[in-house]
Design a protein around this motif. Sequence first.
Motif, PDB file in Angstrom:
ATOM      1  N   THR A 152       7.663  16.300 -23.451  1.00  0.00           N
ATOM      2  CA  THR A 152       7.755  16.637 -24.865  1.00  0.00           C
ATOM      3  C   THR A 152       6.487  16.170 -25.587  1.00  0.00           C
ATOM      4  OG1 THR A 152      10.165  16.489 -24.853  1.00  0.00           O
ATOM      5  CG2 THR A 152       9.059  16.303 -26.982  1.00  0.00           C
ATOM      6  N   THR A 153       5.797  17.113 -26.233  1.00  0.00           N
ATOM      7  CA  THR A 153       4.580  16.816 -26.982  1.00  0.00           C
ATOM      8  C   THR A 153       4.674  17.477 -28.350  1.00  0.00           C
ATOM      9  OG1 THR A 153       3.410  18.766 -26.115  1.00  0.00           O
ATOM     10  CG2 THR A 153       3.249  16.723 -24.826  1.00  0.00           C
ATOM     11  N   SER A 154       3.593  17.388 -29.094  1.00  0.00           N
ATOM     12  CA  SER A 154       3.569  18.031 -30.409  1.00  0.00           C
ATOM     13  C   SER A 154       3.580  19.552 -30.300  1.00  0.00           C
ATOM     14  CB  SER A 154       2.325  17.580 -31.176  1.00  0.00           C
ATOM     15  OG  SER A 154       1.144  17.893 -30.445  1.00  0.00           O
ATOM     16  N   ARG A 155       3.159  20.093 -29.150  1.00  0.00           N
ATOM     17  CA  ARG A 155       3.114  21.551 -28.966  1.00  0.00           C
ATOM     18  C   ARG A 155       4.245  22.089 -28.101  1.00  0.00           C
ATOM     19  NH1 ARG A 155      -2.840  22.404 -26.724  1.00  0.00           N
ATOM     20  NH2 ARG A 155      -2.129  20.633 -25.486  1.00  0.00           N
ATOM     21  N   LEU A 156       4.956  21.227 -27.396  1.00  0.00           N
ATOM     22  CA  LEU A 156       6.013  21.673 -26.484  1.00  0.00           C
ATOM     23  C   LEU A 156       7.247  20.808 -26.672  1.00  0.00           C
ATOM     24  CD1 LEU A 156       6.906  23.476 -24.089  1.00  0.00           C
ATOM     25  CD2 LEU A 156       5.996  21.713 -22.561  1.00  0.00           C
ATOM     26  N   LEU A 197       8.583  22.342 -15.070  1.00  0.00           N
ATOM     27  CA  LEU A 197       8.067  21.813 -16.341  1.00  0.00           C
ATOM     28  C   LEU A 197       6.543  21.715 -16.317  1.00  0.00           C
ATOM     29  CD1 LEU A 197      10.720  19.023 -16.988  1.00  0.00           C
ATOM     30  CD2 LEU A 197      10.382  21.103 -18.345  1.00  0.00           C
ATOM     31  N   THR A 198       5.990  21.335 -15.167  1.00  0.00           N
ATOM     32  CA  THR A 198       4.537  21.255 -15.051  1.00  0.00           C
ATOM     33  C   THR A 198       3.893  22.622 -15.234  1.00  0.00           C
ATOM     34  OG1 THR A 198       4.734  19.356 -13.558  1.00  0.00           O
ATOM     35  CG2 THR A 198       2.654  20.544 -13.551  1.00  0.00           C
ATOM     36  N   ASN A 199       4.453  23.645 -14.596  1.00  0.00           N
ATOM     37  CA  ASN A 199       3.918  24.992 -14.758  1.00  0.00           C
ATOM     38  C   ASN A 199       4.024  25.467 -16.205  1.00  0.00           C
ATOM     39  OD1 ASN A 199       3.306  25.147 -12.038  1.00  0.00           O
ATOM     40  ND2 ASN A 199       5.195  26.205 -11.481  1.00  0.00           N
ATOM     41  N   THR A 200       5.144  25.141 -16.861  1.00  0.00           N
ATOM     42  CA  THR A 200       5.309  25.533 -18.257  1.00  0.00           C
ATOM     43  C   THR A 200       4.261  24.866 -19.134  1.00  0.00           C
ATOM     44  OG1 THR A 200       7.686  25.877 -17.992  1.00  0.00           O
ATOM     45  CG2 THR A 200       6.879  25.498 -20.223  1.00  0.00           C
ATOM     46  N   ALA A 201       4.055  23.575 -18.938  1.00  0.00           N
ATOM     47  CA  ALA A 201       3.099  22.845 -19.766  1.00  0.00           C
ATOM     48  C   ALA A 201       1.668  23.305 -19.534  1.00  0.00           C
ATOM     49  CB  ALA A 201       3.225  21.343 -19.490  1.00  0.00           C
ATOM     50  N   ARG A 202       1.346  23.708 -18.303  1.00  0.00           N
ATOM     51  CA  ARG A 202      -0.044  24.054 -17.989  1.00  0.00           C
ATOM     52  C   ARG A 202      -0.376  25.519 -18.226  1.00  0.00           C
ATOM     53  NH1 ARG A 202      -1.026  20.942 -12.177  1.00  0.00           N
ATOM     54  NH2 ARG A 202      -0.970  18.795 -12.984  1.00  0.00           N
ATOM     55  N   HIS A 203       0.563  26.415 -17.918  1.00  0.00           N
ATOM     56  CA  HIS A 203       0.198  27.831 -17.845  1.00  0.00           C
ATOM     57  C   HIS A 203       0.975  28.747 -18.784  1.00  0.00           C
ATOM     58  CE1 HIS A 203      -1.852  26.470 -14.262  1.00  0.00           C
ATOM     59  NE2 HIS A 203      -0.704  26.153 -13.669  1.00  0.00           N
ATOM     60  N   ALA A 204       2.155  28.342 -19.248  1.00  0.00           N
ATOM     61  CA  ALA A 204       3.038  29.307 -19.920  1.00  0.00           C
ATOM     62  C   ALA A 204       2.664  29.567 -21.368  1.00  0.00           C
ATOM     63  CB  ALA A 204       4.491  28.828 -19.841  1.00  0.00           C
ATOM     64  N   GLY A 205       1.980  28.631 -22.012  1.00  0.00           N
ATOM     65  CA  GLY A 205       1.733  28.786 -23.441  1.00  0.00           C
ATOM     66  C   GLY A 205       3.018  28.768 -24.247  1.00  0.00           C
ATOM     67  N   THR A 252       6.363  27.077 -26.402  1.00  0.00           N
ATOM     68  CA  THR A 252       6.650  26.054 -27.416  1.00  0.00           C
ATOM     69  C   THR A 252       7.982  25.356 -27.149  1.00  0.00           C
ATOM     70  OG1 THR A 252       7.737  27.690 -28.844  1.00  0.00           O
ATOM     71  CG2 THR A 252       5.364  27.341 -29.151  1.00  0.00           C
ATOM     72  N   ARG A 253       8.807  25.925 -26.267  1.00  0.00           N
ATOM     73  CA  ARG A 253      10.118  25.348 -25.978  1.00  0.00           C
ATOM     74  C   ARG A 253      10.477  25.594 -24.518  1.00  0.00           C
ATOM     75  NH1 ARG A 253      12.752  28.302 -28.880  1.00  0.00           N
ATOM     76  NH2 ARG A 253      14.019  29.511 -27.449  1.00  0.00           N
ATOM     77  N   VAL A 254      11.025  24.572 -23.872  1.00  0.00           N
ATOM     78  CA  VAL A 254      11.493  24.700 -22.505  1.00  0.00           C
ATOM     79  C   VAL A 254      12.796  23.929 -22.393  1.00  0.00           C
ATOM     80  CG1 VAL A 254      10.094  22.729 -21.751  1.00  0.00           C
ATOM     81  CG2 VAL A 254      10.923  24.371 -20.063  1.00  0.00           C
ATOM     82  N   GLU A 255      13.741  24.496 -21.666  1.00  0.00           N
ATOM     83  CA  GLU A 255      15.060  23.894 -21.507  1.00  0.00           C
ATOM     84  C   GLU A 255      15.367  23.704 -20.027  1.00  0.00           C
ATOM     85  OE1 GLU A 255      17.763  26.549 -23.339  1.00  0.00           O
ATOM     86  OE2 GLU A 255      17.127  26.082 -25.389  1.00  0.00           O
TER      87      GLU A 255
END
Length: 323
Positions: free
Chosen positions: A202-206, A235-243, A245-248
């Motif tokens: 969880t970051t300011s962008r995700l 989660l790593t792929n989402t943070a690095r490549h998906a662009g 703002t939300r992941v569940e």
Amino acid sequence: MSLYWRILLLNAAVLVVAVLLLLGPVTVSTPVLFGEALVLIAGLVVMLIANAVLLRIGLAPLGRLTRAMAAVDLLKPGGRAPVTGPGEIAELTSTFNTMLARLEAERATSSGRALSAQEAERQRLARELHDEVGQTLTAVLLQLKHAADRAPRSVREDLRHAQETTRGGLEEIRRIARRLRPGVLEELGLHSALRALTGEFTTSRLSATAHITPGLSRLAPATELVLYRIAQEGLTNTARHAGATRVEVHLRPLSDGRVGLLVRDDGHGIGAVPEGAGISGMRERALLIGADLHIGAGPLGGAEIRLNVAGGPAGARSQENAR
């Protein structure tokens, strides 16, 4: 030239020679009557067509076997060629299916050994980072603090900056060690580990959230480790490549008694990008515990990872079978 055309042209050559012989020295009329020639040519055409159709039907099982062999992927087990056709072709297809089952079993065994060695190496690296590098940086922090307390005002601020930089490096090393060896998974279980994992991403962008159905029973340790690693990779792929703002991350029971893991984001999806080492690693881990893994587009866009595994003792049995 394919086997079909080689056999067809060979048979056609034999039939053509036979007709020429009938039209030449082995004929019933001299000279050849138009009606006889017409009958022979028509018979030749009919025989060629019949020969082509029969060959096409007879060799169709070989074509299906060829397509099945071309589509084989040991990371997606379970696909088998239908056993059809004459005795020799059916025996060949059955032998291929047996060989494929043996290759899948051997692949699962070798993947299990490789992943076990990988986890052992991760634990060794995590211990070295925590015990050696972490302690060294802690000592450096203490030395910097001691120096800053005694240094002149002109260099004290620089030493404070060095302290903060060293402290940031120490926190990063501890974070890497936690990812290499998820101690919370061993101590508190999968539920707490998934919540802690989403908190790390969880970051300011995700925004990463975990949704875990209450009352889920504990799974086999190896199964929980596979679920954790696949969620971590997703989660790593989402943070690095998906662009995104939300992941569940969802962990819930399924209607057939299995346990389902779902990682879904609102990014731009996978598209036509070929599978990389991360996705291949997820497939190998799923194969190790006999789980069903699906990676594709989500219902509202973005990427979706679904892993369904047998729950409770069944999960343990799947792991033992994989070994």
